[in-house]
Design a protein around this motif. Structure first.
Motif, PDB file in Angstrom:
ATOM      1  N   ARG A  79       0.861  -1.186   0.000  1.00 14.50           N
ATOM      2  CA  ARG A  79       0.000   0.000   0.000  1.00 14.50           C
ATOM      3  C   ARG A  79       0.892   1.229   0.000  1.00 14.50           C
ATOM      4  O   ARG A  79       1.910   1.257   0.685  1.00 14.50           O
ATOM      5  CB  ARG A  79      -0.879   0.088   1.260  1.00 14.50           C
ATOM      6  CG  ARG A  79      -1.869  -1.008   1.508  1.00 14.50           C
ATOM      7  CD  ARG A  79      -3.225  -0.876   0.912  1.00 14.50           C
ATOM      8  NE  ARG A  79      -4.069   0.290   1.007  1.00 14.50           N
ATOM      9  CZ  ARG A  79      -5.294   0.283   1.513  1.00 14.50           C
ATOM     10  NH1 ARG A  79      -5.771  -0.773   2.113  1.00 14.50           N
ATOM     11  NH2 ARG A  79      -6.065   1.346   1.442  1.00 14.50           N
ATOM     12  N   GLU A  81       0.465   5.733  -1.203  1.00 15.23           N
ATOM     13  CA  GLU A  81      -0.471   6.715  -1.733  1.00 15.23           C
ATOM     14  C   GLU A  81      -0.686   6.455  -3.227  1.00 15.23           C
ATOM     15  O   GLU A  81      -1.801   6.451  -3.736  1.00 15.23           O
ATOM     16  CB  GLU A  81       0.102   8.114  -1.510  1.00 15.23           C
ATOM     17  CG  GLU A  81      -0.930   9.210  -1.585  1.00 15.23           C
ATOM     18  CD  GLU A  81      -0.284  10.511  -2.016  1.00 15.23           C
ATOM     19  OE1 GLU A  81      -0.871  11.195  -2.859  1.00 15.23           O
ATOM     20  OE2 GLU A  81       0.834  10.802  -1.516  1.00 15.23           O
ATOM     21  N   ASP A  84      -2.676   3.176  -3.886  1.00 15.87           N
ATOM     22  CA  ASP A  84      -4.090   3.357  -3.568  1.00 15.87           C
ATOM     23  C   ASP A  84      -4.787   4.167  -4.651  1.00 15.87           C
ATOM     24  O   ASP A  84      -5.935   3.894  -5.017  1.00 15.87           O
ATOM     25  CB  ASP A  84      -4.246   4.056  -2.212  1.00 15.87           C
ATOM     26  CG  ASP A  84      -3.981   3.089  -1.066  1.00 15.87           C
ATOM     27  OD1 ASP A  84      -3.454   1.992  -1.351  1.00 15.87           O
ATOM     28  OD2 ASP A  84      -4.297   3.418   0.087  1.00 15.87           O
ATOM     29  N   ARG A  85      -4.070   5.152  -5.171  1.00 16.59           N
ATOM     30  CA  ARG A  85      -4.649   6.011  -6.196  1.00 16.59           C
ATOM     31  C   ARG A  85      -4.927   5.201  -7.468  1.00 16.59           C
ATOM     32  O   ARG A  85      -5.982   5.306  -8.081  1.00 16.59           O
ATOM     33  CB  ARG A  85      -3.687   7.158  -6.497  1.00 16.59           C
ATOM     34  CG  ARG A  85      -4.366   8.389  -7.032  1.00 16.59           C
ATOM     35  CD  ARG A  85      -3.385   9.544  -7.132  1.00 16.59           C
ATOM     36  NE  ARG A  85      -2.294   9.225  -8.033  1.00 16.59           N
ATOM     37  CZ  ARG A  85      -1.010   9.418  -7.770  1.00 16.59           C
ATOM     38  NH1 ARG A  85      -0.628   9.912  -6.614  1.00 16.59           N
ATOM     39  NH2 ARG A  85      -0.087   9.098  -8.656  1.00 16.59           N
ATOM     40  N   ARG A  87      -5.281   1.908  -7.673  1.00 19.81           N
ATOM     41  CA  ARG A  87      -6.347   0.925  -7.413  1.00 19.81           C
ATOM     42  C   ARG A  87      -7.711   1.591  -7.460  1.00 19.81           C
ATOM     43  O   ARG A  87      -8.671   1.037  -7.999  1.00 19.81           O
ATOM     44  CB  ARG A  87      -6.133   0.265  -6.050  1.00 19.81           C
ATOM     45  CG  ARG A  87      -4.996  -0.742  -6.074  1.00 19.81           C
ATOM     46  CD  ARG A  87      -4.990  -1.629  -4.857  1.00 19.81           C
ATOM     47  NE  ARG A  87      -3.776  -2.456  -4.863  1.00 19.81           N
ATOM     48  CZ  ARG A  87      -3.076  -2.729  -3.783  1.00 19.81           C
ATOM     49  NH1 ARG A  87      -3.444  -2.279  -2.602  1.00 19.81           N
ATOM     50  NH2 ARG A  87      -1.994  -3.483  -3.883  1.00 19.81           N
ATOM     51  N   LYS A  88      -7.776   2.791  -6.910  1.00 19.44           N
ATOM     52  CA  LYS A  88      -9.045   3.525  -6.918  1.00 19.44           C
ATOM     53  C   LYS A  88      -9.505   3.745  -8.359  1.00 19.44           C
ATOM     54  O   LYS A  88     -10.653   3.483  -8.716  1.00 19.44           O
ATOM     55  CB  LYS A  88      -8.852   4.859  -6.199  1.00 19.44           C
ATOM     56  CG  LYS A  88     -10.008   5.831  -6.292  1.00 19.44           C
ATOM     57  CD  LYS A  88      -9.761   7.020  -5.352  1.00 19.44           C
ATOM     58  CE  LYS A  88     -10.789   8.126  -5.520  1.00 19.44           C
ATOM     59  NZ  LYS A  88     -10.586   8.965  -6.687  1.00 19.44           N
ATOM     60  N   GLU A 110     -13.210   0.579   0.512  1.00 17.95           N
ATOM     61  CA  GLU A 110     -11.876   0.584   1.098  1.00 17.95           C
ATOM     62  C   GLU A 110     -10.961   1.621   0.442  1.00 17.95           C
ATOM     63  O   GLU A 110     -10.158   2.266   1.103  1.00 17.95           O
ATOM     64  CB  GLU A 110     -11.260  -0.803   0.990  1.00 17.95           C
ATOM     65  CG  GLU A 110      -9.880  -0.823   1.594  1.00 17.95           C
ATOM     66  CD  GLU A 110      -9.362  -2.228   1.835  1.00 17.95           C
ATOM     67  OE1 GLU A 110     -10.146  -3.174   1.668  1.00 17.95           O
ATOM     68  OE2 GLU A 110      -8.171  -2.338   2.181  1.00 17.95           O
ATOM     69  N   TYR A 111     -11.077   1.769  -0.869  1.00 13.60           N
ATOM     70  CA  TYR A 111     -10.152   2.662  -1.572  1.00 13.60           C
ATOM     71  C   TYR A 111     -10.775   4.007  -1.928  1.00 13.60           C
ATOM     72  O   TYR A 111     -10.196   4.783  -2.669  1.00 13.60           O
ATOM     73  CB  TYR A 111      -9.621   1.970  -2.836  1.00 13.60           C
ATOM     74  CG  TYR A 111      -8.640   0.874  -2.489  1.00 13.60           C
ATOM     75  CD1 TYR A 111      -7.296   1.160  -2.311  1.00 13.60           C
ATOM     76  CD2 TYR A 111      -9.082  -0.427  -2.293  1.00 13.60           C
ATOM     77  CE1 TYR A 111      -6.404   0.164  -1.943  1.00 13.60           C
ATOM     78  CE2 TYR A 111      -8.209  -1.426  -1.929  1.00 13.60           C
ATOM     79  CZ  TYR A 111      -6.868  -1.129  -1.757  1.00 13.60           C
ATOM     80  OH  TYR A 111      -5.987  -2.108  -1.386  1.00 13.60           O
TER      81      TYR A 111
END
Ligand code: SF4
Ligand code: FES
Ligand code: FES
Lengths: 223, 150
Positions: A79, A81, A84-85, A87-88, A110-111
């Motif tokens: 994980r 930043e 996560d970006r 994956r989002k 979650e994301y």
């Protein structure tokens, strides 16, 4: 074969040489989200949700953990930043195709993904290939495959095989992250042999209500 | 296309499953489309699943799963041809043949496709029929060109 030592999320992990990063992480109890991965199937690398950051000699880069083999002394972050970006974004794109998928909805929470970010194009398939590969690799029936490409790619059953094999199997239904396959198949069944399609399952673990819901969803595939 | 001919093509490629695309291309070239029975025969001979053949046959634009006309018209709508009036050439050909891109007429005479640059922009607007290039097409000329085919 000597074991390989690497660091995942600050934890020392010992992995076998032929493992992927995903397998190594899971063996150490570290979870990485996946959509197209299945233990019984060859790695496929389609959904890209399992990306992680790998640092070698101070240089971080993004790799796809379900197809990336473990390497000595690398530092892996599951994980960050940036991850996560990405994956989002992946989730938001997928939800344009399968807005009602429970799996995607959970991941979206979650994301922080917004399911309405992109205009809806409900195709109910995110091209994970689980159904296609399961039928080919595990069941060795090849009843379902992909046709076409790019945005028009979709699954398609070979009728001659499907009519013989699928009724008694249907194991791919459970695998679909969007339940689209189920919907489509139940729909086709309903069209071909309406008198049997609403019959409750003999194996008993699926209720009639469940089937009706699937059939209704199937209709929205057509709409 | 009969089974013997398909077998010959498969044999020419030593029945190698890895030659699948080449085999399909040979059938496509000779027959101008891929009938289902032909694909089934290939699947049987090479022992590859129909799902794989179907995927490949629908993936590549070079393959057609529906009958094609005797003559293939390709009209360039690439940028250079477009600014030189390629779309008007297309309109006229659509009128003359009565078909739209992707279609084949009922007599199986013509199939029409658009392409995005044939690599000879200086000749635009370009119309290609059965691989022969007709450059600097004016809409009014297209009828004369099409007349030569039957
Ligand atoms: S139908 Fe479902 S399981 Fe099959 S490829 Fe599409 S998303 Fe995956
Ligand atoms: S799980 Fe790795 S790409 Fe889908
Ligand atoms: S744009 Fe037509 S040939 Fe290049």
């Amino acid at each position: 074969m000597s074991d390989i030592l690497l660091t995942i999320d600050g934890k020392e992990v010992r992995a076998k040489q032929d493992m992927t990063l995903l397998e190594a992480a899971r063996s150490a109890g570290i979870s990485i989200p996946t959509l197209c991965h299945h233990e019984k199937l060859e790695p496929y690398g389609a959904c890209r949700l399992c990306i992680v950051e790998v640092e070698t000699r101070g240089h971080p880069r993004i790799v796809v953990s379900c197809v990336y083999p473990v390497e000595k002394d690398i530092v892996v972050r599951t994980r960050s930043e940036k991850i996560d970006r990405i994956r989002k974004m992946i989730l938001e794109l997928q939800m344009a195709h399968a807005p009602d998928s429970f799996i995607l909805q959970d991941l979206a929470t979650e994301y922080g993904a917004d399911k309405d970010r992109f205009e809806k194009e409900p195709s109910f398939c995110i091209h994970c290939g689980l159904c296609v590969r399961y039928c080919a690799e595990v069941k060795k029936k090849n009843a379902v495959g992909f046709v076409d490409r790019g945005i028009r790619k979709e699954i398609s059953f070979i009728p001659e095989i499907a009519s013989k094999e699928c009724w008694n199997c249907k194991e791919c239904f459970e695998l679909c992250p969007t339940e689209a396959l189920q919907a489509a198949y139940v729909l086709i069944e309903a069209l071909i042999s309406p008198e049997t399609s609403f019959k409750p399952e003999e194996d008993g673990d699926r209720t009639k209500g469940d089937q009706d819901r699937k059939a209704r969803k199937g209709l929205s595939v057509l709409a | 296309m009969d089974t013997d001919r398909i077998d010959q093509i498969v044999d020419k490629h030593h029945g190698e499953p890895s030659s699948l695309i080449q085999i399909l291309l040979d059938i496509q070239t000779e027959n101008s489309w891929l009938p289902r029975e032909a694909l089934e025969r290939v699947a049987e001979r090479l022992q590859v699943p129909m799902t794989r053949i179907q995927h490949i046959a629908t993936f590549y634009k070079a393959f057609s799963l529906v009958p094609k006309g005797r003559h293939q018209i390709h009209i360039c709508v690439g940028t250079a041809c477009h600014v030189r009036g390629g779309s008007r050439v297309l309109d006229t050909v659509e009128d003359l043949t009565g078909i739209k891109p992707g279609e084949t007429d009922l007599d199986l005479k013509f199939s029409l496709e658009t392409v995005n640059c044939l690599g000879c922009c200086a000749l635009g607007p370009v119309m290609e029929i059965d691989g022969k290039t007709h450059g600097k097409m004016a809409p009014a000329q297209t009828a004369d060109v099409l007349k030569n085919y039957d």
